[in-house]
Design an enzyme around this catalytic site. Structure first.
Site, PDB file in Angstrom:
ATOM      1  CE1 TYR A 178      11.307 -57.903  -5.098  1.00  0.00           C
ATOM      2  CE2 TYR A 178      11.403 -60.277  -4.773  1.00  0.00           C
ATOM      3  CZ  TYR A 178      11.381 -59.006  -4.247  1.00  0.00           C
ATOM      4  OH  TYR A 178      11.437 -58.815  -2.885  1.00  0.00           O
ATOM      5  CG  ASN A 221       8.024 -48.619  -0.666  1.00  0.00           C
ATOM      6  OD1 ASN A 221       7.861 -47.412  -0.755  1.00  0.00           O
ATOM      7  ND2 ASN A 221       7.055 -49.475  -0.399  1.00  0.00           N
ATOM      8  CB  CYS A 227       7.446 -52.967  -1.351  1.00  0.00           C
ATOM      9  SG  CYS A 227       7.800 -52.553   0.350  1.00  0.00           S
ATOM     10  CG  HIS A 228       3.460 -56.127   2.243  1.00  0.00           C
ATOM     11  ND1 HIS A 228       3.144 -54.787   2.296  1.00  0.00           N
ATOM     12  CD2 HIS A 228       2.282 -56.790   2.205  1.00  0.00           C
ATOM     13  CE1 HIS A 228       1.818 -54.649   2.305  1.00  0.00           C
ATOM     14  NE2 HIS A 228       1.277 -55.848   2.245  1.00  0.00           N
ATOM     15  CD  GLU A 244      -1.960 -57.362   2.198  1.00  0.00           C
ATOM     16  OE1 GLU A 244      -1.948 -57.888   1.071  1.00  0.00           O
ATOM     17  OE2 GLU A 244      -1.568 -56.205   2.417  1.00  0.00           O
TER      18      GLU A 244
END
Lengths: 163, 199
Positions: B129, B152, B160-161, B187
């Site tokens: 953040y 979001n 945003c993850h 990912e």
């Protein structure tokens, strides 16, 4: 988009209206037009309703209103069939009557483009079937002004639609 | 299915097609089945305006959009096929990018800037953040970054993850912490993780 009401209200997503009332409107159309015209009557009803939806008063009885719209659409279909059977030119309406506008669904684009007041009055009057006295409650102003807005709106629709 | 139900389905399709032709669908939506549960995808003519998780309550999300954007909302699955397919490919580990048109009209100001900056964090990477606050030119706005990410409107589509806490833990997520971990795992690992469903 909604504009002039002071009371907060929220209209449900239109999809919900189709889900809840699709069957009833189908029954109205089946009872009133030939089976070949049922699809058109149903589609015209919901298309007109969708167009007017964001501007409707929050306390409107949706069921009664939709049934009214459906009946009008069915009448329109009868009228346009009758017109086709006779001389089409001799029978042109002198003003854009509530029925005549619906032969071309593109008219809703023009309705949407009218100034707020004209659009609201026309929507309530010709789609909602409300009396001017009730329309004035919703949009404010005098009855004479509402009638004027309706006639100005119809004139500008007629300029666009009838060549 | 009765004949009448079939008729109504056919009439609905036709209504959607004609309403689309005359530009009367302000918001089109469809559900997308996914390993993260049923997703709700909502789009304007400009692009995806909202993607919601099952936990958020699809009906509640649509009711909110009816108020904030327009109540001219119709279920129009075909119009959203392409975006749905891309989401499925991404969640299935077959694609690393979710390059679809997006409409950020629900956001303004700094929140919008933060959300727009999210694609700068590449697939498989994360940012804290604090780093996001720096990246958007407001290094002290860490909390604001957190709330922008939490709100979001198009999670997955704008990632945003990939924004995590400074201590390396995942931080909050609209679709729940489990979903966030699942996405980070997807990912990090690529396709294999995608074969297990999240339950």
């Amino acid at each position: 988009m909604p504009s002039s009401e002071e009371t907060p209200r929220s209209l449900p997503p239109f999809e919900q209206v189709v889900e809840e009332h699709g069957r009833r409107v189908l029954a109205v159309c089946r009872a009133r037009v030939a089976s070949a015209d049922v699809d058109d009557a149903w589609s015209e009803t919901f298309l007109a309703a969708l167009s007017a939806w964001p501007d409707l008063p929050g306390d409107l009885d949706v069921t009664a209103w939709l049934v009214t719209v459906a009946k009008r659409k069915c009448t329109d279909i009868h009228r346009s069939r009758a017109r086709r059977r006779t001389d089409p030119v001799a029978d042109l309406p002198e003003v854009v009557a509530p029925g005549a506008e619906t032969d071309d669904e593109g008219v809703w684009r023009h309705v949407a483009a009218l100034p707020d007041k004209q659009r609201q009055v026309i929507t309530y009057r010709y789609l909602g079937g409300l009396p001017y006295a009730r329309i004035v409650d919703l949009v404010g102003g005098s009855e004479a002004a509402a009638r004027r807005a309706a006639s100005d709106g119809l004139r500008s629709l007629r300029d666009k639609e009838i060549r | 299915m009765t004949a009448e139900t079939d008729d109504l389905a056919r009439l609905h399709d036709r209504l959607v097609a004609r309403a689309g032709e005359v530009g009367l669908i302000d918001l089109a939506y469809r559900a997308v089945d996914s390993p993260l549960g049923a997703l709700l995808l909502v789009a304007t003519e400009q692009g995806a305006v909202r993607l919601a998780f099952e936990e958020e309550g699809h009906d509640a999300v649509l009711a909110d959009l009816a108020e904030r954007v327009s109540p001219r909302i119709l279920r129009a699955p075909r119009r959203l096929d392409e975006t749905a397919r891309r989401i499925e490919d991404y969640l299935g580990g077959r694609s690393r990018s979710l390059d679809v048109p997006i409409d950020l009209r629900l956001l303004a100001g700094y929140r919008r800037e933060v959300v727009e900056a999210l694609p700068r964090i590449a697939y498989g990477h994360t940012a804290t953040y604090t780093e996001m606050a720096g990246m958007t030119g407001r290094p002290r706005a860490v909390r604001a970054v957190g709330s922008a990410c939490a709100n979001n409107p198009v999670p997955l589509l704008l990632p945003c993850h990939r924004v995590v806490r400074s201590d390396g833990s995942a931080g909050g997520y609209r679709g729940g912490l489990q979903a966030k971990r699942w996405l980070l795992g997807l990912e990090a690992a690529g396709a294999p993780a995608a074969r297990e469903r999240l339950d």
